[in-house]
Design an enzyme around this catalytic site. Structure first.
Site, PDB file in Angstrom:
ATOM      1  N   GLU A  22      -0.531  -6.197  -6.260  1.00 28.22           N
ATOM      2  CA  GLU A  22       0.409  -6.117  -6.019  1.00 28.22           C
ATOM      3  C   GLU A  22       1.880  -7.330  -6.188  1.00 28.22           C
ATOM      4  OE1 GLU A  22      -1.848  -4.508  -4.356  1.00 28.22           O
ATOM      5  OE2 GLU A  22      -0.526  -2.856  -3.724  1.00 28.22           O
TER       6      GLU A  22
ATOM      7  N   HIS B 267      -2.056  -0.794   8.341  1.00 27.35           N
ATOM      8  CA  HIS B 267      -2.024   0.136   7.703  1.00 27.35           C
ATOM      9  C   HIS B 267      -0.086   0.935   8.165  1.00 27.35           C
ATOM     10  CE1 HIS B 267      -5.246   0.356   5.306  1.00 27.35           C
ATOM     11  NE2 HIS B 267      -4.224   0.379   4.137  1.00 27.35           N
TER      12      HIS B 267
END
Lengths: 332, 378
Positions: free
Chosen positions: A62, A131
């Site tokens: 990322e 998450h």
């Protein structure tokens, strides 16, 4: 009146497809966006249509690929950088904030960064603490970013198009649980140049008794709660924020000056959150004098998201929580 | 005899304040160009390296000399202004490393792209910024290259993306610029610089991977000045062969104190990128005379003797000067004249930087920030 039913996922897909076609500087990169058709199938069919140059699968890095996307934006392209979920954007948050958000200011307007960071945000179902975080408040805090949080398919389509055409870095917070939800869309909204302005809220339901402000999936719950309350004669004015930053304080103020009562509803944590900001703004502006009761925030519970269904369900606002808060505020 | 006449004439000229073409010694007397041996570069995953000889023309030599001298004096002036508290905050000076910035620029075009970290004043200059704008930015004035909003670490020009404060963050950005170069098909490349300290950053390895996978036209350059702030390379890196750290990316180790060596290596690297072979990595072995920044005296982790040794044996400006003089490519007077001009330019710029007004406060009141309604004005 012509209406078609379109899911949020398809609305996002169509918006990207049309913008890719319209401007060849636009491209999409992220994990699984190309050959896998998107982790949540939002980019289905795009790689087949546009190929490797415009739809790029990245390794699971990322910080690296977000930085690459920002650099590409600085050099004249218009990237859409997908984070599989915004939880993973934390790995890259330095690139979003320090490289993207601040650059236009630091360069005194010389260097713009026309990038869109998009992906699902907030709680999903059973994906547990790492998450499930909502990043609206974190990104909404930063000058230099625009932060958008669509609810309906129409929002998704019009706001994503606006975000892609905007020369500023835009954080586009989607919601996984909304992807499959169909909405009726007008013929007008099917136009290739259908744009929803960033920074303008929408009144989804008119009402006189209380203003209920929300964003993303929570708007659905607010409307459901409003339907229940209407049966008891309580008419809620439900405002869909659409944009977190810049916040449409004026729309909220106008509504509060009419209804005299306010609650905010969000999925994120309470402290230093979106609701807190709205309440502060109301106090600073003309609407404060119109409040007949303290404004209230309805938020997610202040804990890392638990896994067990019963705990998870009770960790985010439910319709009954919204009804309860409305009634308490109205002293009904 | 000829030399004496020329000195007298020149003396007269300067006393009269006029610029007189000294006809006693014409430019035809100078060697127009010469070939110099340069140090061989160590290579990694390459069959061959840059050439062992570099041709330098008189014009090039004078231009490199002038630019390096301007850079040197600009940085020293900034040191002065910082000590006078006219410059504040962060100030990372580049003196000692001039051959890197000048050599790199000599190996690429202005239409190429470049990005670096915070030791950026030199690159702002080579990429088209003026000394005035740079110094006024350091002093935080409205005439600064970023109108006073950026400061030392955030200066930008065309095809120059700063000036970046977060160690290592500029490397993915640079690869992104290279991606845009490839995407837009204009045969441009991106030079992406970082230091020996940054070389251990994870995001750099992520970038190596993607740049290599996608064959991005990116020249990664590690400016190894032996110290990451106060930590020597031996104490920071398990492998100090920075030119090999790209693993699958071919690499060169270059003498960063020799402007010609840097130039030839950059040309070699640029050719590699432009031919579509993907990224390449260069390690420039260089040295900074100042500490990490103005708040670091720079002598707690290295000795004064070490600094002095580099200054006397490897100074990039002296090296070029010696080469040109010993090959009759320029005269001592000519170079002195350049020095005088440079000094004047720096003085003018410093004058501007200290007298230009600060940015207006109205800049802060823009936007729909409700807080500003409450801000006191007095």
């Amino acid at each position: 009146m012509f209406y078609i039913r379109v899911t949020v996922r398809d609305a996002l897909n169509q918006a990207m497809d049309e913008e890719l076609e319209r401007d060849e500087r636009v491209f999409l990169l992220g994990e699984e966006v190309a050959q896998y058709d998107g982790a949540y199938k939002v980019s289905r069919g795009l790689w087949k249509k546009y190929g490797d140059k415009r739809i790029i699968d990245t390794p699971i890095t990322e910080m690296g690929f977000a930085g690459i996307a920002v650099g590409a934006a600085m050099a004249g392209l218009r990237p859409i950088c997908e984070f599989m979920t915004f939880n993973f954007s934390m790995q890259a948050i330095d690139q979003v904030i320090n490289s993207a958000a601040k650059t236009y200011y630091m360069s005194a307007g010389r260097q713009s960064v026309p990038i869109v960071f998009r992906g699902p945000n907030g709680a999903s179902a059973g994906v547990a603490a790492q998450h499930s975080q909502c990043f609206a408040a974190w990104y909404g805090h930063c000058p230099g970013l625009k932060v958008v949080s669509p609810w309906s398919a129409e929002d998704a389509r019009g706001l994503l198009k606006s975000a892609i055409r905007d020369d500023n870095p835009v954080v586009f917070l989607e919601n996984e649980l909304m992807y499959g939800v169909p909405f009726e869309m007008s013929e007008e909204s099917q136009s290739k140049d259908f744009l929803i302005p960033i920074g303008k809220a929408k009144i989804e339901r008119q009402g006189n008794h209380i203003t209920v402000v929300s964003h993303s999936r929570m708007v659905s719950l607010c409307l459901d709660a409003a339907a229940v309350l209407a049966k008891e004669g309580i008419e809620c004015e439900v405002i869909n924020m659409r944009t977190i930053r810049p916040l449409d304080a004026e729309a909220i103020e106008t509504s509060v000056m009419k209804t005299n009562h306010l609650i905010t509803v969000e999925g994120g944590w309470p402290q230093f959150g979106v609701g807190g900001e709205i309440l502060a703004r109301i106090m600073e502006g003309p609407a404060f004098n119109y409040l007949d009761a303290p404004a209230v925030r309805v938020t997610g519970v202040d804990i890392p998201m638990p896994y067990a269904k019963i705990l998870e369900d009770n960790s985010v606002p439910q319709i009954k929580d919204i009804i309860f808060s409305v009634k308490k505020t109205l002293n009904a | 005899m000829l030399a004496i006449i020329s000195n007298v004439l020149r003396g007269t000229a300067s006393r009269n304040g006029a610029r007189v073409v000294v006809s006693a010694r014409t430019y035809a007397d100078f060697t127009p160009q010469a070939s110099f041996d340069i140090k061989k570069c160590d290579v990694h995953k390459l069959e061959e390296g840059p050439p062992l000889q570099a041709v330098l023309t008189r014009e090039e030599g004078l231009q490199y000399y002038r630019t390096m001298q301007t850079m040197r004096r600009m940085e020293l002036k900034s040191d002065q202004l910082y000590k006078q508290k006219i410059i504040r905050g962060f100030c990372h000076l580049y003196d000692g490393q001039e051959a890197c910035a000048v050599g790199i620029e000599a190996g690429i075009n202005l239409t190429d792209h470049l990005i670096t970290a915070y030791r950026a004043h030199g690159y702002t200059l080579t990429r088209g910024g003026t000394v005035r704008e740079i110094m006024a930015e350091l002093t935080g004035r409205r005439g600064g290259i970023a109108k006073g909003k950026g400061g030392s670490m955030h200066m930008y020009t065309k095809h120059f993306y700063g000036g970046n404060g977060i160690v290592g963050a500029q490397v993915p950005l640079g690869a992104g610029v290279a991606l845009a170069c490839k995407y837009l098909g204009k045969n441009e490349l991106c030079v992406c610089l970082y230091g020996d300290g940054a070389a251990n950053q994870g995001q750099i390895f992520e970038t190596y991977n993607m740049a290599s996978l996608w064959k991005l036209p990116c020249i990664f350059i590690c400016e190894n000045n032996k110290y990451g702030m106060g930590t020597s390379v031996e104490r920071a890196a398990a492998s100090t062969d920075y030119f090999k750290r790209g693993d699958f990316i071919p690499g060169l180790r270059v003498d960063g104190m020799d402007v010609l060596c840097v130039r030839e290596a950059t040309k070699f690297a640029a050719e590699h990128c432009r031919s579509g072979k993907g990224p390449i990595l260069m390690e420039l072995q260089t040295y900074r005379y100042h500490g990490h920044s103005m708040s670091d005296p720079g002598i707690s982790y290295r000795t004064r003797e070490e600094i002095q040794e580099v200054r006397s044996k490897s100074d990039p400006i002296s090296m070029l000067k010696d080469r040109m003089l010993s090959n009759n490519m320029a005269s001592v007077e000519e170079l002195k004249e350049i020095d005088v001009e440079v000094r004047k330019e720096i003085e003018d710029a410093a004058q501007f930087a200290t007298t230009d007004p600060e940015p207006p406060l109205d800049d802060l009141l823009r936007g729909t920030n409700p807080w500003t309604k409450l801000k006191s004005v007095s």
